[in-house]
Design a protein around this motif. Structure first.
Motif, PDB file in Angstrom:
ATOM      1  N   GLU A  82       0.828  -1.210   0.000  1.00 55.11           N
ATOM      2  CA  GLU A  82       0.000   0.000   0.000  1.00 55.11           C
ATOM      3  C   GLU A  82       0.860   1.257   0.000  1.00 55.11           C
ATOM      4  OE1 GLU A  82      -2.366  -0.548   3.454  1.00 55.11           O
ATOM      5  OE2 GLU A  82      -3.581  -2.158   2.583  1.00 55.11           O
ATOM      6  N   ALA A  83       1.957   1.235   0.770  1.00 57.75           N
ATOM      7  CA  ALA A  83       2.855   2.395   0.826  1.00 57.75           C
ATOM      8  C   ALA A  83       3.522   2.631  -0.522  1.00 57.75           C
ATOM      9  CB  ALA A  83       3.909   2.193   1.910  1.00 57.75           C
ATOM     10  N   TYR A  84       3.925   1.555  -1.176  1.00 55.40           N
ATOM     11  CA  TYR A  84       4.551   1.681  -2.491  1.00 55.40           C
ATOM     12  C   TYR A  84       3.563   2.212  -3.524  1.00 55.40           C
ATOM     13  CZ  TYR A  84       9.211  -0.289  -1.776  1.00 55.40           C
ATOM     14  OH  TYR A  84      10.513  -0.476  -1.401  1.00 55.40           O
ATOM     15  N   LEU A  85       2.349   1.683  -3.536  1.00 61.33           N
ATOM     16  CA  LEU A  85       1.344   2.151  -4.493  1.00 61.33           C
ATOM     17  C   LEU A  85       1.029   3.626  -4.272  1.00 61.33           C
ATOM     18  CD1 LEU A  85      -0.734   1.799  -6.715  1.00 61.33           C
ATOM     19  CD2 LEU A  85      -2.325   0.896  -5.002  1.00 61.33           C
ATOM     20  N   PHE A  86       0.885   4.039  -3.027  1.00 57.17           N
ATOM     21  CA  PHE A  86       0.578   5.437  -2.734  1.00 57.17           C
ATOM     22  C   PHE A  86       1.683   6.353  -3.247  1.00 57.17           C
ATOM     23  CE2 PHE A  86       0.853   9.213  -0.020  1.00 57.17           C
ATOM     24  CZ  PHE A  86      -0.437   9.713  -0.145  1.00 57.17           C
ATOM     25  N   GLN A  87       2.958   5.961  -3.037  1.00 61.33           N
ATOM     26  CA  GLN A  87       4.062   6.797  -3.500  1.00 61.33           C
ATOM     27  C   GLN A  87       4.100   6.857  -5.020  1.00 61.33           C
ATOM     28  OE1 GLN A  87       6.067   8.586  -1.360  1.00 61.33           O
ATOM     29  NE2 GLN A  87       6.715   9.610  -3.247  1.00 61.33           N
ATOM     30  N   PHE A  88       3.839   5.716  -5.688  1.00 58.71           N
ATOM     31  CA  PHE A  88       3.791   5.722  -7.154  1.00 58.71           C
ATOM     32  C   PHE A  88       2.686   6.650  -7.654  1.00 58.71           C
ATOM     33  CE2 PHE A  88       1.579   4.115 -10.927  1.00 58.71           C
ATOM     34  CZ  PHE A  88       2.569   4.346 -11.878  1.00 58.71           C
ATOM     35  N   GLN A  89       1.503   6.542  -7.074  1.00 55.97           N
ATOM     36  CA  GLN A  89       0.388   7.390  -7.502  1.00 55.97           C
ATOM     37  C   GLN A  89       0.723   8.873  -7.329  1.00 55.97           C
ATOM     38  OE1 GLN A  89      -2.513   5.633  -4.878  1.00 55.97           O
ATOM     39  NE2 GLN A  89      -3.429   4.395  -6.498  1.00 55.97           N
ATOM     40  N   LYS A  90       1.337   9.209  -6.210  1.00 59.48           N
ATOM     41  CA  LYS A  90       1.712  10.597  -5.949  1.00 59.48           C
ATOM     42  C   LYS A  90       2.750  11.083  -6.955  1.00 59.48           C
ATOM     43  CE  LYS A  90       3.616  13.567  -2.303  1.00 59.48           C
ATOM     44  NZ  LYS A  90       4.148  13.599  -0.907  1.00 59.48           N
ATOM     45  N   ASP A  91       3.785  10.276  -7.188  1.00 59.23           N
ATOM     46  CA  ASP A  91       4.864  10.667  -8.102  1.00 59.23           C
ATOM     47  C   ASP A  91       4.381  10.751  -9.548  1.00 59.23           C
ATOM     48  OD1 ASP A  91       6.747  10.904  -6.108  1.00 59.23           O
ATOM     49  OD2 ASP A  91       7.680   8.965  -6.462  1.00 59.23           O
ATOM     50  N   PHE A  92       3.640   9.747  -9.982  1.00 57.64           N
ATOM     51  CA  PHE A  92       3.202   9.725 -11.376  1.00 57.64           C
ATOM     52  C   PHE A  92       2.214  10.861 -11.651  1.00 57.64           C
ATOM     53  CE2 PHE A  92       1.095   7.202 -14.995  1.00 57.64           C
ATOM     54  CZ  PHE A  92       2.029   7.648 -15.917  1.00 57.64           C
ATOM     55  N   SER A  93       1.353  11.170 -10.676  1.00 54.58           N
ATOM     56  CA  SER A  93       0.446  12.307 -10.829  1.00 54.58           C
ATOM     57  C   SER A  93       1.219  13.620 -10.958  1.00 54.58           C
ATOM     58  CB  SER A  93      -0.507  12.390  -9.630  1.00 54.58           C
ATOM     59  OG  SER A  93      -1.393  11.305  -9.598  1.00 54.58           O
ATOM     60  N   THR A  94       2.264  13.772 -10.140  1.00 48.74           N
ATOM     61  CA  THR A  94       3.108  14.965 -10.224  1.00 48.74           C
ATOM     62  C   THR A  94       3.795  15.060 -11.579  1.00 48.74           C
ATOM     63  OG1 THR A  94       3.511  14.936  -7.840  1.00 48.74           O
ATOM     64  CG2 THR A  94       5.077  16.165  -9.189  1.00 48.74           C
ATOM     65  N   PHE A  95       4.275  13.939 -12.069  1.00 49.25           N
ATOM     66  CA  PHE A  95       4.908  13.889 -13.387  1.00 49.25           C
ATOM     67  C   PHE A  95       3.929  14.344 -14.463  1.00 49.25           C
ATOM     68  CE2 PHE A  95       5.620  11.698 -17.384  1.00 49.25           C
ATOM     69  CZ  PHE A  95       6.963  11.929 -17.636  1.00 49.25           C
ATOM     70  N   LEU A  96       2.733  13.786 -14.471  1.00 51.87           N
ATOM     71  CA  LEU A  96       1.738  14.129 -15.486  1.00 51.87           C
ATOM     72  C   LEU A  96       1.313  15.590 -15.388  1.00 51.87           C
ATOM     73  CD1 LEU A  96      -0.498  10.933 -15.222  1.00 51.87           C
ATOM     74  CD2 LEU A  96       1.045  11.510 -17.108  1.00 51.87           C
ATOM     75  N   ARG A  97       1.107  16.063 -14.185  1.00 48.57           N
ATOM     76  CA  ARG A  97       0.693  17.457 -13.977  1.00 48.57           C
ATOM     77  C   ARG A  97       1.766  18.420 -14.474  1.00 48.57           C
ATOM     78  NH1 ARG A  97      -1.009  16.473  -9.416  1.00 48.57           N
ATOM     79  NH2 ARG A  97       0.804  17.034  -8.155  1.00 48.57           N
ATOM     80  N   SER A  98       3.026  18.084 -14.230  1.00 49.16           N
ATOM     81  CA  SER A  98       4.137  18.929 -14.689  1.00 49.16           C
ATOM     82  C   SER A  98       4.225  18.942 -16.206  1.00 49.16           C
ATOM     83  CB  SER A  98       5.459  18.429 -14.088  1.00 49.16           C
ATOM     84  OG  SER A  98       5.429  18.471 -12.683  1.00 49.16           O
ATOM     85  N   ARG A  99       4.109  17.771 -16.829  1.00 45.74           N
ATOM     86  CA  ARG A  99       4.191  17.714 -18.285  1.00 45.74           C
ATOM     87  C   ARG A  99       2.988  18.379 -18.940  1.00 45.74           C
ATOM     88  NH1 ARG A  99       7.817  15.754 -15.931  1.00 45.74           N
ATOM     89  NH2 ARG A  99       8.263  17.985 -15.943  1.00 45.74           N
ATOM     90  N   ALA A 100       1.839  18.318 -18.280  1.00 44.49           N
ATOM     91  CA  ALA A 100       0.646  18.974 -18.829  1.00 44.49           C
ATOM     92  C   ALA A 100       0.862  20.478 -18.943  1.00 44.49           C
ATOM     93  CB  ALA A 100      -0.569  18.676 -17.950  1.00 44.49           C
ATOM     94  N   GLU A 101       1.565  21.072 -18.000  1.00 43.45           N
ATOM     95  CA  GLU A 101       1.870  22.505 -18.057  1.00 43.45           C
ATOM     96  C   GLU A 101       2.824  22.817 -19.202  1.00 43.45           C
ATOM     97  OE1 GLU A 101       0.906  25.223 -16.100  1.00 43.45           O
ATOM     98  OE2 GLU A 101      -0.674  23.864 -15.437  1.00 43.45           O
ATOM     99  N   GLU A 102       3.728  21.909 -19.486  1.00 45.25           N
ATOM    100  CA  GLU A 102       4.820  22.178 -20.428  1.00 45.25           C
ATOM    101  C   GLU A 102       4.492  21.805 -21.870  1.00 45.25           C
ATOM    102  OE1 GLU A 102       8.068  21.097 -16.904  1.00 45.25           O
ATOM    103  OE2 GLU A 102       7.580  19.664 -18.493  1.00 45.25           O
ATOM    104  N   THR A 103       3.468  20.968 -22.071  1.00 37.92           N
ATOM    105  CA  THR A 103       3.162  20.432 -23.389  1.00 37.92           C
ATOM    106  C   THR A 103       2.039  21.225 -24.062  1.00 37.92           C
ATOM    107  OG1 THR A 103       3.748  18.223 -22.557  1.00 37.92           O
ATOM    108  CG2 THR A 103       2.556  18.324 -24.639  1.00 37.92           C
ATOM    109  N   VAL A 104       2.195  21.446 -25.351  1.00 35.76           N
ATOM    110  CA  VAL A 104       1.169  22.157 -26.111  1.00 35.76           C
ATOM    111  C   VAL A 104      -0.076  21.300 -26.237  1.00 35.76           C
ATOM    112  CG1 VAL A 104       2.919  23.417 -27.436  1.00 35.76           C
ATOM    113  CG2 VAL A 104       1.941  21.296 -28.357  1.00 35.76           C
ATOM    114  N   ALA A 105      -1.215  21.942 -26.510  1.00 40.11           N
ATOM    115  CA  ALA A 105      -2.452  21.200 -26.745  1.00 40.11           C
ATOM    116  C   ALA A 105      -2.264  20.228 -27.899  1.00 40.11           C
ATOM    117  CB  ALA A 105      -3.595  22.165 -27.055  1.00 40.11           C
ATOM    118  N   ARG A 106      -2.684  18.973 -27.684  1.00 37.16           N
ATOM    119  CA  ARG A 106      -2.595  17.882 -28.663  1.00 37.16           C
ATOM    120  C   ARG A 106      -1.166  17.413 -28.908  1.00 37.16           C
ATOM    121  NH1 ARG A 106      -6.325  18.426 -33.756  1.00 37.16           N
ATOM    122  NH2 ARG A 106      -6.458  16.181 -33.392  1.00 37.16           N
ATOM    123  N   GLY A 107      -0.241  17.840 -28.041  1.00 32.72           N
ATOM    124  CA  GLY A 107       1.106  17.291 -28.080  1.00 32.72           C
ATOM    125  C   GLY A 107       1.095  15.848 -27.586  1.00 32.72           C
TER     126      GLY A 107
END
Length: 360
Positions: A176-201
C-alpha cells in the motif's frame, strides 16, 4: 563489461516501443503542425544509448515531413534531461558525431536542430509552459522520487524485515505504501508535463511494470527477492548487518497497467492512445543488434549476465547503504541465485508502453 549488458537490455526496451513511438510522433505532427518543435527525452542517462531515441524521433519527423507533407521540416529543439549527477559532459561529447550524421543523412545542420541539457528531477517542472510537442521517457518512471515515507521505522521496528522491496511475505501495508508513493509521483509527473506540453502534443512513456494486479507477483518483484536472499545469506555469515537489510527499501515500483491507467485518468490532462505490456527476458540477448559480438555473451553464465545488468543499475544505491567492499561478493551470490532460478523457469520482465495526447 557491466555497462555492456546494461546497453543491450536498454536497447531491447527501446526496440519494443519503437513502432508505437513512431505512430505517436506522426500523430503529434499532424495534431500540432509545429514550425518550431520542442522534444524532450526525460531520464536520458549518458551512455551510448543516450541519443538513440532522439535519433529515432528525428528520423520519424524527417520521414513524415518528406513523405506526407509539403512543408519544410520545423526547427527542432531537443532537451536531454536527467538528474544533476548525470554525466552530461560525456553526453555532450557524443553530439559532434550526432550532428555530423544528421547533416550527412538528412541534410539537417546546426541551424535546424538545437540540443540542450536540462538537469533536474522530472517529478516537477523542468520547462516553460507550452513549449514541448513530444515527450519521451524510457526505463525511468519505475524509479520513485523517494522511498515511501510510510516504510520508515515505526514504533522501533522495520515493517519489511529481511526484504528490500515488496515480497510475498511483506505485510499488506508495504504494498500500500509503495502504491501510494507511485500514484503521488506519477500524478506529479503528469501534472508537470501537462503545463509544459502544447495542446494535442504527444508523450511516449516506457517503464518496468507487472502483468498481475497482485503487487507481490513474481513477475515484477522477483529480481528484488533474489537480491534480498543474497544479502540475507551474507548476513547469516556476519558479512552484512541484518538491520541494514531491514532498513533498506528500494525507491522503485513496477505498476500494473490498470494502476497506470487509473492515475492518468484521475489526473485528467491526457488521453490514452495506447497502453500495452510487453515481455522481455531477463537475459535478453543481442537479437536486434547493438554493435557487439556474441562472444561477449558467451563468457558468462545467464545468471552472471543478469547480475551484471542489475549491478549496473542498483550498485550506487546499495554501495551507499552497505559499503563498496561487499559488492563483488553480493553479485557473485546473486548471479548464482539467478542461475538456479533459470534452471526452474524462464523469467520475464514486463515493460509497459504508454502513448498519450495532451487534451485541448
Amino acid at each position: 563489461m557491466i555497462i555492456f549488458f546494461q546497453i543491450i537490455f536498454q536497447r531491447q526496451i527501446i526496440s519494443v516501443a519503437n513502432s508505437i513511438m513512431e505512430e505517436a510522433v506522426r500523430d503529434c505532427i499532424h495534431n500540432t503542425a509545429p514550425q518550431s518543435m520542442g522534444i524532450a527525452d526525460l531520464g536520458c542517462s549518458s551512455g551510448p544509448n543516450a541519443l538513440t531515441v532522439i535519433s529515432k524521433i528525428i528520423n520519424t519527423i524527417y520521414t513524415t515531413y518528406h513523405d506526407q507533407t509539403a512543408t519544410s521540416l520545423p526547427e527542432l529543439r531537443v532537451s536531454l534531461n536527467d538528474l544533476p549527477g548525470n554525466d552530461f559532459n560525456s553526453l555532450f561529447n557524443l553530439l559532434p558525431e550526432f550532428y555530423n550524421k544528421l547533416q550527412k543523412e538528412k541534410g539537417i545542420g546546426l541551424e535546424g536542430c538545437f540540443v540542450y541539457g536540462v538537469a533536474g528531477s522530472f517529478y516537477g517542472r523542468l520547462f516553460p509552459r507550452k513549449t514541448l510537442h513530444f515527450v519521451h521517457s524510457s526505463s525511468s518512471l519505475h524509479w520513485l522520487s523517494k522511498t515511501p515515507p510510510a516504510l520508515d521505522m515505526k514504533i522501533g521496528k522495520h515493517l519489511n524485515k529481511g526484504k528490500i522491496y515488496i515480497s510475498k511475505t511483506s505485510p499488506a501495508c508495504v504494498a500500500e505504501a509503495y502504491l501510494f508513493q507511485f500514484q503521488k509521483d506519477f500524478s506529479t509527473f503528469l501534472r508537470s508535463r501537462a503545463e509544459e506540453t502544447v495542446a494535442r502534443g504527444g508523450m511516449l512513456l516506457s517503464f518496468m511494470g507487472r502483468s498481475s494486479r497482485d503487487p507481490s507477483a513474481e513477475v515484477g518483484c522477483h529480481q528484488w527477492e533474489l537480491l534480498a536472499r543474497a544479502l540475507m545469506s551474507m548476513a547469516l555469515e556476519g558479512l552484512v548487518e541484518e538491520e541494514k537489510i531491514d532498513s533498506l527499501n528500494a525507491p522503485y515500483y513496477a505498476p500494473c497497467a490498470e494502476e497506470v491507467r487509473n492515475v492518468i485518468q484521475e489526473e485528467g490532462s491526457f488521453l490514452i492512445n495506447h497502453l500495452e505490456a510487453f515481455e522481455i527476458g531477463w537475459d535478453e540477448d543481442d537479437k536486434n543488434g547493438c554493435g557487439y559480438h556474441d562472444y561477449e555473451l558467451e563468457k558468462s553464465s545467464r545468471g552472471q549476465q543478469v547480475a551484471r545488468t542489475i549491478r549496473a543499475v542498483v550498485e550506487p544505491m546499495l554501495e551507499s547503504h552497505f559499503g563498496r567492499e561487499i559488492m563483488d561478493e553480493l553479485f557473485i551470490r546473486y548471479g548464482k541465485l539467478v542461475d538456479d532460478y533459470f534452471s526452474k523457469t524462464r523469467p520475464k520482465h514486463i515493460n509497459l508502453v504508454i502513448s498519450v495526447t495532451r487534451k485541448d
